[in-house]
Design an enzyme around this catalytic site. Structure first.
Site, PDB file in Angstrom:
ATOM      1  N   PRO A  10     -16.555  84.043  -5.025  1.00  0.00           N
ATOM      2  CA  PRO A  10     -18.001  83.918  -4.870  1.00  0.00           C
ATOM      3  C   PRO A  10     -18.485  82.477  -4.743  1.00  0.00           C
ATOM      4  CG  PRO A  10     -17.424  84.646  -7.086  1.00  0.00           C
ATOM      5  CD  PRO A  10     -16.186  84.741  -6.255  1.00  0.00           C
ATOM      6  N   ASN A  11     -19.435  82.330  -3.851  1.00  0.00           N
ATOM      7  CA  ASN A  11     -20.164  81.070  -3.592  1.00  0.00           C
ATOM      8  C   ASN A  11     -19.352  80.029  -2.839  1.00  0.00           C
ATOM      9  OD1 ASN A  11     -22.619  81.884  -4.972  1.00  0.00           O
ATOM     10  ND2 ASN A  11     -21.388  81.767  -6.835  1.00  0.00           N
ATOM     11  N   ARG A  18     -22.845  73.157  -1.224  1.00  0.00           N
ATOM     12  CA  ARG A  18     -23.125  73.564  -2.602  1.00  0.00           C
ATOM     13  C   ARG A  18     -22.757  72.431  -3.575  1.00  0.00           C
ATOM     14  NH1 ARG A  18     -18.769  77.289  -5.758  1.00  0.00           N
ATOM     15  NH2 ARG A  18     -19.976  77.630  -7.647  1.00  0.00           N
ATOM     16  N   TYR A  23     -18.426  69.595  -5.907  1.00  0.00           N
ATOM     17  CA  TYR A  23     -17.425  70.215  -5.033  1.00  0.00           C
ATOM     18  C   TYR A  23     -17.126  69.409  -3.763  1.00  0.00           C
ATOM     19  CZ  TYR A  23     -18.294  74.111  -8.165  1.00  0.00           C
ATOM     20  OH  TYR A  23     -18.423  74.898  -9.291  1.00  0.00           O
ATOM     21  N   ASN A  76      -8.762  80.894  -5.071  1.00  0.00           N
ATOM     22  CA  ASN A  76      -9.863  80.268  -5.797  1.00  0.00           C
ATOM     23  C   ASN A  76     -10.850  81.384  -6.121  1.00  0.00           C
ATOM     24  OD1 ASN A  76     -11.970  78.864  -6.870  1.00  0.00           O
ATOM     25  ND2 ASN A  76     -11.974  77.244  -5.326  1.00  0.00           N
ATOM     26  N   ALA A  79     -16.191  81.735 -10.039  1.00  0.00           N
ATOM     27  CA  ALA A  79     -16.593  82.079 -11.411  1.00  0.00           C
ATOM     28  C   ALA A  79     -15.866  83.316 -11.944  1.00  0.00           C
ATOM     29  CB  ALA A  79     -18.107  82.282 -11.463  1.00  0.00           C
ATOM     30  N   HIS A  82     -13.220  83.060 -14.712  1.00  0.00           N
ATOM     31  CA  HIS A  82     -13.543  82.988 -16.136  1.00  0.00           C
ATOM     32  C   HIS A  82     -13.961  84.337 -16.716  1.00  0.00           C
ATOM     33  CE1 HIS A  82     -13.532  78.866 -14.832  1.00  0.00           C
ATOM     34  NE2 HIS A  82     -14.620  79.039 -14.099  1.00  0.00           N
ATOM     35  N   ASP A  89      -5.689  91.828 -13.540  1.00  0.00           N
ATOM     36  CA  ASP A  89      -4.849  93.037 -13.476  1.00  0.00           C
ATOM     37  C   ASP A  89      -4.280  93.236 -12.073  1.00  0.00           C
ATOM     38  OD1 ASP A  89      -5.210  93.635 -16.137  1.00  0.00           O
ATOM     39  OD2 ASP A  89      -6.607  95.295 -15.813  1.00  0.00           O
ATOM     40  N   GLU A 100      -3.370  79.815  -8.674  1.00  0.00           N
ATOM     41  CA  GLU A 100      -4.799  79.639  -8.965  1.00  0.00           C
ATOM     42  C   GLU A 100      -5.206  78.221  -8.571  1.00  0.00           C
ATOM     43  OE1 GLU A 100      -5.552  79.852 -13.179  1.00  0.00           O
ATOM     44  OE2 GLU A 100      -7.647  79.272 -12.969  1.00  0.00           O
ATOM     45  N   HIS A 102      -8.596  75.360  -8.049  1.00  0.00           N
ATOM     46  CA  HIS A 102     -10.000  74.986  -8.194  1.00  0.00           C
ATOM     47  C   HIS A 102     -10.214  73.631  -7.551  1.00  0.00           C
ATOM     48  CE1 HIS A 102     -10.564  78.327 -10.849  1.00  0.00           C
ATOM     49  NE2 HIS A 102      -9.469  77.949 -11.496  1.00  0.00           N
ATOM     50  N   ILE A 103     -11.362  73.481  -6.952  1.00  0.00           N
ATOM     51  CA  ILE A 103     -11.730  72.215  -6.316  1.00  0.00           C
ATOM     52  C   ILE A 103     -12.072  71.180  -7.391  1.00  0.00           C
ATOM     53  CG2 ILE A 103     -13.506  71.165  -4.847  1.00  0.00           C
ATOM     54  CD1 ILE A 103     -13.556  74.088  -3.501  1.00  0.00           C
ATOM     55  N   SER A 104     -12.893  71.593  -8.334  1.00  0.00           N
ATOM     56  CA  SER A 104     -13.237  70.710  -9.450  1.00  0.00           C
ATOM     57  C   SER A 104     -12.165  70.834 -10.536  1.00  0.00           C
ATOM     58  CB  SER A 104     -14.609  71.100 -10.023  1.00  0.00           C
ATOM     59  OG  SER A 104     -14.572  72.417 -10.562  1.00  0.00           O
ATOM     60  N   ARG A 109     -15.136  70.040 -16.953  1.00  0.00           N
ATOM     61  CA  ARG A 109     -16.531  70.444 -16.779  1.00  0.00           C
ATOM     62  C   ARG A 109     -17.189  70.636 -18.145  1.00  0.00           C
ATOM     63  NH1 ARG A 109     -17.088  73.262 -11.603  1.00  0.00           N
ATOM     64  NH2 ARG A 109     -19.281  73.490 -12.191  1.00  0.00           N
ATOM     65  N   ARG A 114     -15.879  77.417 -18.546  1.00  0.00           N
ATOM     66  CA  ARG A 114     -15.013  77.066 -17.414  1.00  0.00           C
ATOM     67  C   ARG A 114     -13.633  76.604 -17.866  1.00  0.00           C
ATOM     68  NH1 ARG A 114     -18.563  77.276 -12.973  1.00  0.00           N
ATOM     69  NH2 ARG A 114     -20.643  76.567 -13.533  1.00  0.00           N
TER      70      ARG A 114
HETATM   71  C1  DQA Z   1     -14.398  76.582  -8.959  1.00  0.00           C
HETATM   72  C2  DQA Z   1     -14.732  76.340 -10.440  1.00  0.00           C
HETATM   73  C3  DQA Z   1     -15.443  77.538 -11.030  1.00  0.00           C
HETATM   74  O1  DQA Z   1     -15.749  77.292 -12.411  1.00  0.00           O
HETATM   75  C4  DQA Z   1     -16.747  77.777 -10.304  1.00  0.00           C
HETATM   76  O2  DQA Z   1     -17.390  78.928 -10.802  1.00  0.00           O
HETATM   77  C5  DQA Z   1     -16.558  77.880  -8.829  1.00  0.00           C
HETATM   78  C6  DQA Z   1     -15.650  76.947  -8.168  1.00  0.00           C
HETATM   79  C7  DQA Z   1     -13.784  75.339  -8.292  1.00  0.00           C
HETATM   80  O3  DQA Z   1     -13.215  75.492  -7.219  1.00  0.00           O
HETATM   81  O4  DQA Z   1     -13.889  74.226  -8.829  1.00  0.00           O
HETATM   82  O5  DQA Z   1     -17.215  78.667  -8.158  1.00  0.00           O
HETATM   83  O6  DQA Z   1     -13.467  77.647  -8.864  1.00  0.00           O
END
Ligand code: DQA
Length: 151
Positions: A10-11, A18, A23, A76, A79, A82, A89, A100, A102-104, A109, A114
């Site tokens: 998502p997002n 964003r 990011y 990725n 959210a 978390h 599963d 897994e 993550h960009i950040s 954080r 997170r």
């Molecule tokens: C994220 C970190 C997550 O906590 C956040 O909800 C995201 C992006 C990252 O790529 O840093 O949507 O997965």
């Protein structure tokens, strides 16, 4: 030809626009171009899937396990990382290795939630904090299965 599948949650369709202070300004097209440059095109194709919906992400994970061509998944989960026991599963249910990403740096954080990942225990490993290079590093790991730690 083997496949690596990138799944964004998502997002992440808003990447580049964003919260660029968190990011960055690279968008999905730049990320895909950078990953494709790092992967030998004669050995691996890169598939990409993005969804803002938990169940749709789960369906795509199942489909990757069924196609017998996907050598690994770069995930990725945004959210859902978390919160989603259901995505954890789905990962646990398949044999395809999942990294897994993550960009950040989620551990740096300020929001405590997170710092917890429900998917980390069922992934081969986690790469967090390298901007779009997190995806490149995950691709390198998945192309070197012999280097992966045993569990
Ligand atoms: C994220 C970190 C997550 O906590 C956040 O909800 C995201 C992006 C990252 O790529 O840093 O949507 O997965």
């Amino acid at each position: 030809m083997k496949k690596l599948l990138i799944i964004d949650g998502p997002n992440l369709n808003l990447l580049g626009k964003r919260q660029p202070h968190i990011y960055g300004t690279d968008n999905t097209q730049t990320m895909l171009h950078t990953v494709r440059q790092a992967v030998p095109a004669e050995q691996y194709s890169i598939d990409y899937f993005q969804s803002n919906h938990e169940g749709t992400i789960i369906d795509r994970i199942h489909a990757a396990a069924d196609d017998h061509e996907t050598a690994g998944i770069i995930l990725n989960a945004g959210a859902y990382t978390h919160t989603s026991l259901a995505i954890a599963d789905a990962i646990a249910a398949i044999d395809v290795p999942v990294v897994e990403v993550h960009i950040s740096n989620v551990h740096a954080r300020s929001e405590q939630i997170r710092h917890t990942s429900l998917i980390a225990p069922v992934c081969r490993g986690t790469i967090t904090g390298f901007g779009i290079d997190s995806y490149v590093l995950a691709a390198i790991a998945l192309m070197r299965p012999e280097k992966q730690a045993r569990r």
